[in-house]
Design a protein around this motif. Structure first.
Motif, mmCIF file in Angstrom:
data_model
loop_
_atom_site.group_PDB
_atom_site.id
_atom_site.type_symbol
_atom_site.label_atom_id
_atom_site.label_comp_id
_atom_site.label_asym_id
_atom_site.label_seq_id
_atom_site.Cartn_x
_atom_site.Cartn_y
_atom_site.Cartn_z
ATOM 1 N N LEU A 18 0.780 -1.135 -0.081
ATOM 2 C CA LEU A 18 -0.092 0.025 0.093
ATOM 3 C C LEU A 18 0.740 1.261 -0.085
ATOM 4 C CD1 LEU A 18 -2.581 1.398 0.255
ATOM 5 C CD2 LEU A 18 -2.284 1.393 2.764
ATOM 6 N N ARG A 19 1.812 1.348 0.805
ATOM 7 C CA ARG A 19 2.749 2.529 0.930
ATOM 8 C C ARG A 19 3.428 2.758 -0.094
ATOM 9 N NH1 ARG A 19 6.177 0.784 5.251
ATOM 10 N NH2 ARG A 19 7.651 0.481 3.632
ATOM 11 N N THR A 20 4.052 1.747 -0.684
ATOM 12 C CA THR A 20 4.823 1.921 -2.178
ATOM 13 C C THR A 20 4.023 2.271 -3.328
ATOM 14 O OG1 THR A 20 6.397 0.328 -1.217
ATOM 15 C CG2 THR A 20 6.540 0.661 -3.671
ATOM 16 N N THR A 21 2.839 1.581 -3.340
ATOM 17 C CA THR A 21 1.925 2.090 -4.448
ATOM 18 C C THR A 21 1.316 3.225 -4.245
ATOM 19 O OG1 THR A 21 1.385 -0.385 -4.700
ATOM 20 C CG2 THR A 21 -0.326 1.150 -5.505
ATOM 21 N N TYR A 22 1.050 3.572 -3.143
ATOM 22 C CA TYR A 22 0.439 5.145 -2.981
ATOM 23 C C TYR A 22 1.635 6.180 -3.457
ATOM 24 C CZ TYR A 22 -0.584 9.685 -1.573
ATOM 25 O OH TYR A 22 -0.751 10.972 -1.089
ATOM 26 N N ALA A 23 2.953 5.813 -3.163
ATOM 27 C CA ALA A 23 4.045 6.779 -3.362
ATOM 28 C C ALA A 23 4.255 6.971 -4.916
ATOM 29 C CB ALA A 23 5.264 6.377 -2.549
ATOM 30 N N LEU A 24 4.303 5.733 -5.661
ATOM 31 C CA LEU A 24 4.332 5.676 -7.009
ATOM 32 C C LEU A 24 3.278 6.385 -7.813
ATOM 33 C CD1 LEU A 24 5.822 2.096 -7.208
ATOM 34 C CD2 LEU A 24 7.101 4.248 -7.545
ATOM 35 N N HIS A 26 1.220 8.704 -6.715
ATOM 36 C CA HIS A 26 1.277 10.004 -6.201
ATOM 37 C C HIS A 26 2.078 10.534 -7.156
ATOM 38 C CE1 HIS A 26 0.409 13.804 -4.354
ATOM 39 N NE2 HIS A 26 1.880 13.883 -4.189
ATOM 40 N N HIS A 27 3.392 10.181 -7.219
ATOM 41 C CA HIS A 27 4.581 10.641 -8.279
ATOM 42 C C HIS A 27 4.094 10.612 -9.685
ATOM 43 C CE1 HIS A 27 8.520 11.606 -9.213
ATOM 44 N NE2 HIS A 27 8.665 10.547 -10.066
ATOM 45 N N ARG A 28 3.841 9.585 -10.090
ATOM 46 C CA ARG A 28 3.461 9.611 -11.641
ATOM 47 C C ARG A 28 2.307 10.617 -11.780
ATOM 48 N NH1 ARG A 28 4.582 4.846 -14.200
ATOM 49 N NH2 ARG A 28 3.638 5.479 -16.076
ATOM 50 N N MET A 29 1.198 10.579 -10.917
ATOM 51 C CA MET A 29 0.185 11.353 -11.284
ATOM 52 C C MET A 29 0.504 13.009 -11.328
ATOM 53 S SD MET A 29 -3.307 9.396 -9.659
ATOM 54 C CE MET A 29 -2.724 9.375 -7.905
ATOM 55 N N ASP A 30 1.351 13.240 -10.367
ATOM 56 C CA ASP A 30 1.796 14.555 -10.177
ATOM 57 C C ASP A 30 2.688 14.795 -11.396
ATOM 58 O OD1 ASP A 30 1.553 16.650 -8.165
ATOM 59 O OD2 ASP A 30 3.669 16.610 -7.900
ATOM 60 N N GLN A 31 3.562 14.120 -11.785
ATOM 61 C CA GLN A 31 4.268 14.456 -12.961
ATOM 62 C C GLN A 31 3.453 14.645 -14.059
ATOM 63 O OE1 GLN A 31 6.698 10.911 -13.378
ATOM 64 N NE2 GLN A 31 8.553 11.961 -13.064
ATOM 65 N N VAL A 119 -7.251 10.604 -15.616
ATOM 66 C CA VAL A 119 -8.208 9.112 -15.957
ATOM 67 C C VAL A 119 -7.452 8.201 -16.517
ATOM 68 C CG1 VAL A 119 -10.655 8.166 -16.454
ATOM 69 C CG2 VAL A 119 -10.285 10.130 -15.151
ATOM 70 N N ALA A 120 -6.943 8.387 -17.755
ATOM 71 C CA ALA A 120 -6.104 7.518 -18.426
ATOM 72 C C ALA A 120 -5.073 7.042 -17.831
ATOM 73 C CB ALA A 120 -5.772 8.080 -19.721
ATOM 74 N N LEU A 121 -4.205 7.826 -16.863
ATOM 75 C CA LEU A 121 -3.434 7.345 -16.098
ATOM 76 C C LEU A 121 -3.498 6.298 -14.945
ATOM 77 C CD1 LEU A 121 -0.053 7.326 -15.893
ATOM 78 C CD2 LEU A 121 -0.465 9.117 -14.345
ATOM 79 N N VAL A 122 -4.703 6.740 -14.165
ATOM 80 C CA VAL A 122 -5.366 6.277 -13.240
ATOM 81 C C VAL A 122 -5.594 4.749 -13.627
ATOM 82 C CG1 VAL A 122 -7.121 5.915 -11.553
ATOM 83 C CG2 VAL A 122 -5.974 7.957 -11.841
ATOM 84 N N ARG A 123 -6.281 4.623 -14.881
ATOM 85 C CA ARG A 123 -6.833 3.309 -15.316
ATOM 86 C C ARG A 123 -5.740 2.607 -15.615
ATOM 87 N NH1 ARG A 123 -11.122 1.145 -16.907
ATOM 88 N NH2 ARG A 123 -12.477 2.908 -16.527
ATOM 89 N N GLU A 124 -4.545 3.045 -16.376
ATOM 90 C CA GLU A 124 -3.496 2.381 -16.613
ATOM 91 C C GLU A 124 -2.591 1.682 -15.437
ATOM 92 O OE1 GLU A 124 1.013 3.569 -18.337
ATOM 93 O OE2 GLU A 124 -0.316 4.592 -18.896
ATOM 94 N N LEU A 125 -2.420 2.513 -14.483
ATOM 95 C CA LEU A 125 -1.266 2.294 -13.660
ATOM 96 C C LEU A 125 -2.333 1.452 -12.299
ATOM 97 C CD1 LEU A 125 0.469 5.659 -12.905
ATOM 98 C CD2 LEU A 125 1.234 3.623 -14.221
ATOM 99 N N LEU A 126 -3.684 1.493 -12.208
ATOM 100 C CA LEU A 126 -4.283 0.727 -11.240
ATOM 101 C C LEU A 126 -5.497 -0.132 -11.729
ATOM 102 C CD1 LEU A 126 -4.053 0.513 -8.144
ATOM 103 C CD2 LEU A 126 -5.705 2.280 -7.658
ATOM 104 N N VAL A 127 -6.475 0.633 -12.305
ATOM 105 C CA VAL A 127 -7.686 0.101 -12.443
ATOM 106 C C VAL A 127 -7.724 -1.036 -13.406
ATOM 107 C CG1 VAL A 127 -10.153 0.439 -13.310
ATOM 108 C CG2 VAL A 127 -9.093 2.322 -11.816
#
Length: 157
Positions: A18-24, A26-31, A119-127
């Protein structure tokens, strides 16, 4: 003070994931948001919460709780968004202490431009990485943790 209940190997594995996924995430979405829309992830979240609110406005204290930020941190972010013309502030006629953040037309337009890539990035990285069962379990488990934490915060939850 009682004895510490250390995490089991399975619990530690879940916590680390959870901790690692959140950090990654957040970083990718911020970028992505900075590159595509000139917004930080937190600023996107603020605009998104305002867009979903009645009359596109929220009391600052409520907004701070919604985005899990301190009141002073939110005030700084709102100042930045206000300088960019994306939000405005208004005081409440019945309670002079209450200040509202209001999404402007320019803010709504920026959010509309930013949302598809986000949304595309959230879908790609998680959903799209998770099965429907995993997604349900994630939503249920984290939803319960969120409810318990919000109930113990001074956010009216």
């Amino acid at each position: 003070m009682g004895r510490t209940r250390w995490l089991s190997a399975e619990e530690k594995h879940a916590w680390t994931a959870l901790r690692t996924t959140y950090a990654l995430l957040h970083h990718r979405m911020d970028q992505q948001l900075k590159r595509d829309a000139g917004l930080s992830h937190l600023q996107y979240e603020i605009l998104s919460r305002l867009a979903a609110a009645p009359e596109r406005e929220l009391r600052m204290a409520e907004l701070a709780c919604a985005v899990a930020n301190s009141k002073s941190g939110l005030t700084y972010q709102i100042g930045q968004l206000e300088q960019a013309g994306l939000v405005s502030r208004r005081t409440c006629e019945s309670d002079v202490r209450a200040v509202y953040a209001v999404l402007t037309e320019a803010g709504a337009a920026r959010l509309s431009r930013a949302a598809p890539g986000h949304v595309a990035l959230v879908r790609e990285l998680l959903v799209d990485v998770l099965t429907p069962e995993q997604l349900r379990a994630l939503a249920d488990g984290l939803g319960e943790a969120n409810r318990r934490m919000q109930a113990s915060e001074d956010c009216g939850g």
